[in-house]
Design a protein around this motif. Structure first.
Motif, PDB file in Angstrom:
ATOM      1  N   ALA A  53       0.849  -1.265  -0.044  1.00 22.76           N
ATOM      2  CA  ALA A  53       0.081  -0.038  -0.035  1.00 22.76           C
ATOM      3  C   ALA A  53       0.793   1.291  -0.119  1.00 22.76           C
ATOM      4  O   ALA A  53       0.364   2.430  -0.185  1.00 22.76           O
ATOM      5  N   VAL A  54       2.230   1.101   0.463  1.00 20.61           N
ATOM      6  CA  VAL A  54       2.956   2.440   0.597  1.00 20.61           C
ATOM      7  C   VAL A  54       4.129   2.447  -0.492  1.00 20.61           C
ATOM      8  O   VAL A  54       5.022   3.171  -0.699  1.00 20.61           O
ATOM      9  N   MET A  55       4.017   1.509  -1.510  1.00 22.43           N
ATOM     10  CA  MET A  55       5.170   1.243  -2.365  1.00 22.43           C
ATOM     11  C   MET A  55       4.998   1.980  -3.726  1.00 22.43           C
ATOM     12  O   MET A  55       3.759   2.086  -4.310  1.00 22.43           O
ATOM     13  N   PRO A  56       6.041   2.536  -4.361  1.00 19.07           N
ATOM     14  CA  PRO A  56       5.957   3.040  -5.847  1.00 19.07           C
ATOM     15  C   PRO A  56       5.799   1.633  -6.590  1.00 19.07           C
ATOM     16  O   PRO A  56       6.269   0.679  -6.356  1.00 19.07           O
ATOM     17  N   ILE A  57       4.872   1.855  -7.651  1.00 12.79           N
ATOM     18  CA  ILE A  57       4.585   0.684  -8.780  1.00 12.79           C
ATOM     19  C   ILE A  57       5.404   0.742  -9.928  1.00 12.79           C
ATOM     20  O   ILE A  57       6.034  -0.181 -10.441  1.00 12.79           O
ATOM     21  N   TRP A  58       5.495   1.913 -10.532  1.00 12.92           N
ATOM     22  CA  TRP A  58       5.871   2.056 -12.026  1.00 12.92           C
ATOM     23  C   TRP A  58       6.542   3.505 -12.097  1.00 12.92           C
ATOM     24  O   TRP A  58       6.020   4.542 -11.540  1.00 12.92           O
ATOM     25  N   GLU A  59       7.456   3.377 -13.008  1.00 15.28           N
ATOM     26  CA  GLU A  59       8.048   4.880 -13.325  1.00 15.28           C
ATOM     27  C   GLU A  59       8.635   4.971 -14.722  1.00 15.28           C
ATOM     28  O   GLU A  59       8.972   3.805 -15.192  1.00 15.28           O
ATOM     29  N   LYS A  60       8.454   6.126 -15.196  1.00 18.21           N
ATOM     30  CA  LYS A  60       9.076   6.383 -16.669  1.00 18.21           C
ATOM     31  C   LYS A  60       9.749   7.756 -16.700  1.00 18.21           C
ATOM     32  O   LYS A  60       9.288   8.733 -16.218  1.00 18.21           O
ATOM     33  N   ILE A  61      11.154   7.659 -17.033  1.00 16.30           N
ATOM     34  CA  ILE A  61      11.867   8.699 -16.856  1.00 16.30           C
ATOM     35  C   ILE A  61      12.582   8.993 -18.603  1.00 16.30           C
ATOM     36  O   ILE A  61      13.072   8.248 -19.119  1.00 16.30           O
ATOM     37  N   ASP A  62      12.288  10.490 -18.875  1.00 17.85           N
ATOM     38  CA  ASP A  62      13.006  10.864 -20.072  1.00 17.85           C
ATOM     39  C   ASP A  62      13.964  11.835 -19.769  1.00 17.85           C
ATOM     40  O   ASP A  62      13.690  12.959 -19.431  1.00 17.85           O
ATOM     41  N   ARG A  63      15.373  11.574 -19.587  1.00 22.82           N
ATOM     42  CA  ARG A  63      16.313  12.488 -18.997  1.00 22.82           C
ATOM     43  C   ARG A  63      16.601  13.469 -20.140  1.00 22.82           C
ATOM     44  O   ARG A  63      17.267  14.422 -19.694  1.00 22.82           O
ATOM     45  N   GLU A  64      16.411  13.256 -21.655  1.00 31.01           N
ATOM     46  CA  GLU A  64      16.643  14.006 -22.476  1.00 31.01           C
ATOM     47  C   GLU A  64      15.606  15.338 -22.419  1.00 31.01           C
ATOM     48  O   GLU A  64      16.247  16.327 -22.404  1.00 31.01           O
ATOM     49  N   ASN A  65      14.556  14.968 -22.301  1.00 28.87           N
ATOM     50  CA  ASN A  65      13.549  16.293 -22.131  1.00 28.87           C
ATOM     51  C   ASN A  65      13.084  16.563 -20.581  1.00 28.87           C
ATOM     52  O   ASN A  65      12.415  17.616 -20.239  1.00 28.87           O
ATOM     53  N   ASN A  66      14.037  15.827 -19.580  1.00 29.44           N
ATOM     54  CA  ASN A  66      13.709  16.192 -18.192  1.00 29.44           C
ATOM     55  C   ASN A  66      12.174  16.098 -17.719  1.00 29.44           C
ATOM     56  O   ASN A  66      11.536  17.002 -17.192  1.00 29.44           O
ATOM     57  N   GLN A  67      11.523  14.780 -18.218  1.00 31.06           N
ATOM     58  CA  GLN A  67      10.215  14.500 -17.765  1.00 31.06           C
ATOM     59  C   GLN A  67      10.300  13.077 -17.297  1.00 31.06           C
ATOM     60  O   GLN A  67      10.889  12.277 -17.341  1.00 31.06           O
ATOM     61  N   ALA A  68       9.044  13.211 -16.407  1.00 30.84           N
ATOM     62  CA  ALA A  68       9.051  11.758 -15.699  1.00 30.84           C
ATOM     63  C   ALA A  68       7.536  11.634 -15.400  1.00 30.84           C
ATOM     64  O   ALA A  68       6.759  12.565 -15.074  1.00 30.84           O
ATOM     65  N   VAL A  69       7.117  10.109 -15.049  1.00 36.95           N
ATOM     66  CA  VAL A  69       5.905   9.716 -14.555  1.00 36.95           C
ATOM     67  C   VAL A  69       6.199   8.793 -13.618  1.00 36.95           C
ATOM     68  O   VAL A  69       6.842   7.946 -13.836  1.00 36.95           O
ATOM     69  N   VAL A  70       5.568   8.859 -12.292  1.00 32.92           N
ATOM     70  CA  VAL A  70       5.748   8.186 -11.302  1.00 32.92           C
ATOM     71  C   VAL A  70       4.392   7.518 -10.867  1.00 32.92           C
ATOM     72  O   VAL A  70       3.322   8.478 -10.469  1.00 32.92           O
ATOM     73  N   MET A  71       4.120   6.255 -10.679  1.00 27.14           N
ATOM     74  CA  MET A  71       2.932   5.901 -10.253  1.00 27.14           C
ATOM     75  C   MET A  71       3.232   5.256  -8.874  1.00 27.14           C
ATOM     76  O   MET A  71       3.906   4.133  -8.874  1.00 27.14           O
ATOM     77  N   SER A  72       2.446   5.527  -7.776  1.00 26.56           N
ATOM     78  CA  SER A  72       2.380   4.650  -6.563  1.00 26.56           C
ATOM     79  C   SER A  72       0.964   4.247  -6.543  1.00 26.56           C
ATOM     80  O   SER A  72       0.169   4.395  -7.204  1.00 26.56           O
ATOM     81  N   THR A  73       0.704   3.812  -5.260  1.00 25.27           N
ATOM     82  CA  THR A  73      -0.666   3.309  -4.875  1.00 25.27           C
ATOM     83  C   THR A  73      -1.564   4.527  -4.716  1.00 25.27           C
ATOM     84  O   THR A  73      -2.645   4.207  -4.563  1.00 25.27           O
ATOM     85  N   PHE A  74      -0.975   5.561  -4.329  1.00 18.15           N
ATOM     86  CA  PHE A  74      -1.502   6.826  -4.209  1.00 18.15           C
ATOM     87  C   PHE A  74      -1.881   7.584  -5.249  1.00 18.15           C
ATOM     88  O   PHE A  74      -3.074   8.307  -5.438  1.00 18.15           O
ATOM     89  N   GLU A  75      -1.140   7.978  -6.075  1.00 23.25           N
ATOM     90  CA  GLU A  75      -1.151   8.834  -7.281  1.00 23.25           C
ATOM     91  C   GLU A  75      -0.271   8.645  -8.497  1.00 23.25           C
ATOM     92  O   GLU A  75       0.528   7.805  -8.299  1.00 23.25           O
TER      93      GLU A  75
END
Length: 167
Positions: free
Chosen positions: A21-43
């Protein structure tokens, strides 16, 4: 109660799901464009990150999607496991609770996987995302422990019924 092996398995189910319930699940990082998506069980959080940081440090959050129901399902599953643990005198009730709990655990595993398909398209679909393996293993391990607990509860029920037949 404690000397029964299913107690340990049900306790493990509660610990695994509480941790999930408190762990992150997935992430996607684009270092070239300095963007990221992080998914946890909360958001699901999408935005710009600092260019030279080791981890993910958001400088600007562009979009935030609330998915607290995933954490709610995981916490509910942990509570059901604990309730099942303390209803050890009613073995048939335990079996029913564990069957319901298996459905909750599978939902807490499948729902985030479905949400990742939407999160992949927030930016640059060519950049691959990565799953946190431990986050996927915790609900899977909880399902296995729940199945093992059911096996041992059934063994106890058979033993009690065989002793009742002898009386």
């Amino acid at each position: 109660m404690i000397q029964r092996i299913q107690t340990i398995f049900l306790l493990l189910v509660a610990v695994f799901m509480g941790t999930y319930a408190v762990m992150p699940i997935w992430e996607k990082i684009d270092r070239e464009n300095n963007q990221a998506v992080v998914m946890s069980t909360f958001e699901i959080k999408y935005g710009n990150i600092e260019p030279d940081s080791q981890g993910i440090v958001f400088t600007e959050v562009k979009e935030r999607t609330n998915i607290m129901y995933v954490a709610g399902i995981a916490v509910l599953s942990a509570v059901v496991a604990l309730f099942s643990l303390f209803s050890f005198k009613k073995r048939l009730t335990q079996l029913k609770l564990n069957a319901f709990n298996s459905l909750l655990m599978l939902a807490s595993l499948i729902v985030p996987l479905l949400l990742v398909t939407d999160a992949k398209n927030l930016f640059n679909p060519e950049v691959p995302g990565t799953y946190y393996i431990i986050s996927l293993l915790l609900p899977a391990g909880a399902v296995i422990c729940n199945i093992l607990a059911n096996i041992f509860i059934r063994k106890d029920e058979k033993l009690v019924r065989s002793v009742d037949r002898l009386r």
